[in-house]
Scaffold this active site. Structure first.
Site, PDB file in Angstrom:
ATOM      1  N   ARG A  34       0.836  -1.211   0.000  1.00 18.87           N
ATOM      2  CA  ARG A  34       0.000   0.000   0.000  1.00 18.87           C
ATOM      3  C   ARG A  34       0.865   1.252   0.000  1.00 18.87           C
ATOM      4  O   ARG A  34       0.570   2.219  -0.687  1.00 18.87           O
ATOM      5  CB  ARG A  34      -0.905   0.024   1.233  1.00 18.87           C
ATOM      6  CG  ARG A  34      -2.011  -0.994   1.201  1.00 18.87           C
ATOM      7  CD  ARG A  34      -2.870  -0.886   2.448  1.00 18.87           C
ATOM      8  NE  ARG A  34      -3.714   0.298   2.471  1.00 18.87           N
ATOM      9  CZ  ARG A  34      -4.259   0.808   3.567  1.00 18.87           C
ATOM     10  NH1 ARG A  34      -4.030   0.272   4.733  1.00 18.87           N
ATOM     11  NH2 ARG A  34      -5.028   1.876   3.507  1.00 18.87           N
ATOM     12  N   ASP A  87      -2.907   8.399   3.664  1.00 20.43           N
ATOM     13  CA  ASP A  87      -2.039   8.486   2.486  1.00 20.43           C
ATOM     14  C   ASP A  87      -1.310   9.812   2.303  1.00 20.43           C
ATOM     15  O   ASP A  87      -0.446   9.935   1.424  1.00 20.43           O
ATOM     16  CB  ASP A  87      -2.841   8.144   1.216  1.00 20.43           C
ATOM     17  CG  ASP A  87      -4.070   9.033   1.020  1.00 20.43           C
ATOM     18  OD1 ASP A  87      -4.027  10.212   1.403  1.00 20.43           O
ATOM     19  OD2 ASP A  87      -5.069   8.534   0.466  1.00 20.43           O
ATOM     20  N   HIS A 147      -6.589   8.734  11.545  1.00 23.93           N
ATOM     21  CA  HIS A 147      -6.158   7.327  11.603  1.00 23.93           C
ATOM     22  C   HIS A 147      -4.660   7.151  11.380  1.00 23.93           C
ATOM     23  O   HIS A 147      -4.219   6.077  10.992  1.00 23.93           O
ATOM     24  CB  HIS A 147      -6.947   6.493  10.576  1.00 23.93           C
ATOM     25  CG  HIS A 147      -8.415   6.392  10.915  1.00 23.93           C
ATOM     26  ND1 HIS A 147      -9.364   5.944  10.026  1.00 23.93           N
ATOM     27  CD2 HIS A 147      -9.086   6.692  12.063  1.00 23.93           C
ATOM     28  CE1 HIS A 147     -10.558   5.962  10.608  1.00 23.93           C
ATOM     29  NE2 HIS A 147     -10.418   6.423  11.833  1.00 23.93           N
ATOM     30  N   CYS A 151       7.231   2.092  17.573  1.00 23.46           N
ATOM     31  CA  CYS A 151       7.558   0.832  18.237  1.00 23.46           C
ATOM     32  C   CYS A 151       6.325   0.312  18.965  1.00 23.46           C
ATOM     33  O   CYS A 151       5.501   1.097  19.445  1.00 23.46           O
ATOM     34  CB  CYS A 151       8.708   1.060  19.214  1.00 23.46           C
ATOM     35  SG  CYS A 151       9.202  -0.455  20.061  1.00 23.46           S
ATOM     36  N   CYS A 172       8.398   0.622  23.047  1.00 24.75           N
ATOM     37  CA  CYS A 172       8.959   1.882  23.570  1.00 24.75           C
ATOM     38  C   CYS A 172       8.343   3.074  22.828  1.00 24.75           C
ATOM     39  O   CYS A 172       7.419   2.922  22.034  1.00 24.75           O
ATOM     40  CB  CYS A 172      10.481   1.866  23.485  1.00 24.75           C
ATOM     41  SG  CYS A 172      11.161   2.131  21.840  1.00 24.75           S
ATOM     42  N   THR A 201     -16.525   8.923   2.067  1.00 24.40           N
ATOM     43  CA  THR A 201     -16.515   8.022   3.227  1.00 24.40           C
ATOM     44  C   THR A 201     -17.872   7.347   3.377  1.00 24.40           C
ATOM     45  O   THR A 201     -18.917   7.976   3.182  1.00 24.40           O
ATOM     46  CB  THR A 201     -16.112   8.739   4.540  1.00 24.40           C
ATOM     47  OG1 THR A 201     -16.354   7.846   5.631  1.00 24.40           O
ATOM     48  CG2 THR A 201     -16.850  10.035   4.768  1.00 24.40           C
ATOM     49  N   ASN A 205     -20.613  11.788  -2.786  1.00 22.31           N
ATOM     50  CA  ASN A 205     -20.348  10.346  -2.840  1.00 22.31           C
ATOM     51  C   ASN A 205     -21.167   9.776  -3.991  1.00 22.31           C
ATOM     52  O   ASN A 205     -22.329  10.159  -4.142  1.00 22.31           O
ATOM     53  CB  ASN A 205     -20.789   9.705  -1.499  1.00 22.31           C
ATOM     54  CG  ASN A 205     -20.227   8.313  -1.289  1.00 22.31           C
ATOM     55  OD1 ASN A 205     -20.298   7.461  -2.171  1.00 22.31           O
ATOM     56  ND2 ASN A 205     -19.672   8.072  -0.106  1.00 22.31           N
TER      57      ASN A 205
HETATM   58  N1  LIG Z   1      -6.471   6.224   0.938  1.00 19.50           N
HETATM   59  C1  LIG Z   1      -6.400   5.786   2.195  1.00 19.50           C
HETATM   60  O1  LIG Z   1      -5.654   6.318   3.022  1.00 19.50           O
HETATM   61  C2  LIG Z   1      -7.292   4.627   2.615  1.00 19.50           C
HETATM   62  C3  LIG Z   1      -7.641   3.650   1.688  1.00 19.50           C
HETATM   63  C4  LIG Z   1      -8.450   2.589   2.118  1.00 19.50           C
HETATM   64  C5  LIG Z   1      -8.895   2.533   3.425  1.00 19.50           C
HETATM   65  N2  LIG Z   1      -8.530   3.490   4.307  1.00 19.50           N
HETATM   66  C6  LIG Z   1      -9.029   3.367   5.716  1.00 19.50           C
HETATM   67  O2  LIG Z   1     -10.160   2.531   5.685  1.00 19.50           O
HETATM   68  C7  LIG Z   1     -11.220   2.908   6.515  1.00 19.50           C
HETATM   69  C8  LIG Z   1     -12.446   2.887   5.612  1.00 19.50           C
HETATM   70  O3  LIG Z   1     -13.435   3.849   5.819  1.00 19.50           O
HETATM   71  P1  LIG Z   1     -13.815   4.935   4.707  1.00 19.50           P
HETATM   72  O4  LIG Z   1     -15.181   5.432   5.033  1.00 19.50           O
HETATM   73  O5  LIG Z   1     -12.696   5.895   4.580  1.00 19.50           O
HETATM   74  O6  LIG Z   1     -13.859   4.142   3.323  1.00 19.50           O
HETATM   75  P2  LIG Z   1     -14.831   3.011   2.793  1.00 19.50           P
HETATM   76  O7  LIG Z   1     -14.009   2.126   1.923  1.00 19.50           O
HETATM   77  O8  LIG Z   1     -15.645   2.400   3.860  1.00 19.50           O
HETATM   78  O9  LIG Z   1     -15.868   3.811   1.872  1.00 19.50           O
HETATM   79  C9  LIG Z   1     -15.471   4.488   0.718  1.00 19.50           C
HETATM   80  C10 LIG Z   1     -16.612   5.414   0.319  1.00 19.50           C
HETATM   81  O10 LIG Z   1     -16.166   6.203  -0.764  1.00 19.50           O
HETATM   82  C11 LIG Z   1     -17.147   6.226  -1.774  1.00 19.50           C
HETATM   83  N3  LIG Z   1     -16.419   6.450  -3.031  1.00 19.50           N
HETATM   84  C12 LIG Z   1     -15.843   5.544  -3.852  1.00 19.50           C
HETATM   85  N4  LIG Z   1     -15.237   6.159  -4.873  1.00 19.50           N
HETATM   86  C13 LIG Z   1     -15.432   7.500  -4.690  1.00 19.50           C
HETATM   87  C14 LIG Z   1     -15.032   8.656  -5.400  1.00 19.50           C
HETATM   88  N5  LIG Z   1     -14.293   8.562  -6.517  1.00 19.50           N
HETATM   89  N6  LIG Z   1     -15.403   9.876  -4.929  1.00 19.50           N
HETATM   90  C15 LIG Z   1     -16.132   9.983  -3.795  1.00 19.50           C
HETATM   91  N7  LIG Z   1     -16.542   8.902  -3.074  1.00 19.50           N
HETATM   92  C16 LIG Z   1     -16.178   7.696  -3.519  1.00 19.50           C
HETATM   93  C17 LIG Z   1     -17.859   4.901  -1.668  1.00 19.50           C
HETATM   94  O11 LIG Z   1     -19.165   4.960  -2.217  1.00 19.50           O
HETATM   95  C18 LIG Z   1     -17.868   4.682  -0.151  1.00 19.50           C
HETATM   96  O12 LIG Z   1     -19.008   5.284   0.437  1.00 19.50           O
HETATM   97  C19 LIG Z   1     -10.786   4.216   7.083  1.00 19.50           C
HETATM   98  O13 LIG Z   1     -10.471   3.950   8.415  1.00 19.50           O
HETATM   99  C20 LIG Z   1      -9.491   4.617   6.356  1.00 19.50           C
HETATM  100  O14 LIG Z   1      -8.499   4.985   7.306  1.00 19.50           O
HETATM  101  C21 LIG Z   1      -7.738   4.529   3.929  1.00 19.50           C
HETATM  102 ZN   LIG Z   2      11.335   0.203  20.719  1.00 23.04          ZN
END
Ligand SMILES: NC(=O)c1ccc[n+]([C@@H]2O[C@H](COP(=O)([O-])OP(=O)(O)OC[C@H]3O[C@@H](n4cnc5c(N)ncnc54)[C@H](O)[C@@H]3O)[C@@H](O)[C@H]2O)c1
Ligand SMILES: [Zn+2]
Length: 241
Positions: free
Chosen positions: A67, A100, A115, A123, A126, A183, A208
């Site tokens: 990732r 990200d 997050h 660690c 520690c 989200t 969304n």
């Molecule tokens: N890029 C990253 O950093 C990343 C990637 C994957 C998961 N996560 C983590 O996963 C957990 C998942 O929860 P979440 O609610 O962030 O994600 P989720 O995967 O649960 O939901 C993603 C949402 O985004 C919508 N979506 C998809 N494509 C889209 C677009 N192009 N534009 C707008 N909306 C779009 C979907 O319909 C959905 O509702 C979080 O805790 C997060 O930290 C982070």
């Molecule tokens: Zn340590």
């Protein structure tokens, strides 16, 4: 598209964005719940846990390394850039569940990472913390103290960093508009932020392509992707001001 809240957008001083994995989907970073969410047939929802890590730290680290490489090679999309540009006309704060760093790379100056971040390590025992600069020779990597290092992210079931969360609540509590983009609002406690905004009578806007569990609570729902809709929003607000 924004007519129902045009006056409120014009009057707004503070705009808070709550963003999730969908925000970075158009940068080529898969969401957890989307079609391309699986990794080597593993469900990310089961890998991103403390239990999975202690059961098989090497496997969890391999997933994070894949990732991280994908994220480092990715670029912020038009949605990230439009949020950064909006700082020219409004006070903007981004409360992101993403790990990200793409909001910061797009130029946003006030980003709270609820997050954690995939480009940091800490660690398991520690207080050592650092940024990851290159690949590791061996997985899982070890700390100078001899214990296992882990990504500095919040796993399912873990508490959020309390200072960041406290600050996030106070921004949610005091904003005029909250824009919730990419989200599913299924992950707690981040999904309570719109409730804090509602207490302040802020307007809630959801961007969304699909319905979420909180779509009915929104003042405006826009069915579209973040890189398509957010630039239109920024352009419209900059004309109002
Ligand atoms: N890029 C990253 O950093 C990343 C990637 C994957 C998961 N996560 C983590 O996963 C957990 C998942 O929860 P979440 O609610 O962030 O994600 P989720 O995967 O649960 O939901 C993603 C949402 O985004 C919508 N979506 C998809 N494509 C889209 C677009 N192009 N534009 C707008 N909306 C779009 C979907 O319909 C959905 O509702 C979080 O805790 C997060 O930290 C982070
Ligand atoms: Zn340590």
């Amino acid at each position: 598209m924004f007519e129902p809240i045009l006056n409120r957008l014009k009057a707004a001083k503070k705009i808070v964005f709550v963003t999730g994995a969908g925000m970075s989907q158009e940068s080529g970073i898969p969401t957890f719940r989307g079609r391309d969410g699986l990794w080597r047939n593993y469900d990310p929802m089961k890998i991103a846990t403390i239990d999975a890590f202690y059961e098989n730290p090497k496997l969890v680290w391999e997933w994070y390394e894949d990732r991280r490489k994908n994220i480092i090679a990715a670029q912020p999309n038009l949605g990230h850039r439009a949020i950064a540009e909006l700082e020219r006309c409004k006070e903007v704060v981004v409360l992101t569940q993403n790990i990200d760093g793409l909001h910061q790379r797009a130029g946003s100056t006030k980003v709270l990472e609820l997050h954690g971040s995939i480009i940091r390590i800490k660690c398991t025992v520690c207080s050592f913390q650092d940024h990851i600069v290159s690949s590791f020779d061996k997985l899982p990597p070890l700390c100078k103290c001899g214990k296992i290092l882990r990504p500095d992210v919040v796993w399912f079931g873990e508490p959020l960093p309390q200072d960041v969360w406290g600050e996030a609540i106070s921004y949610a509590n005091s904003c005029d508009i909250m824009i919730i983009a990419g989200t599913s609002l299924l992950v707690s406690p981040a999904n309570t932020l719109p409730l804090y905004a509602k207490q302040n009578i802020a307007a809630l806007v959801e961007i969304n392509p699909e319905d979420t569990v909180m779509s009915v609570d929104m003042d405006l729902t826009i069915r579209g992707t973040s890189s398509n809709i957010i630039p239109k929003l920024t352009e419209m607000i900059s004309k109002l001001n």
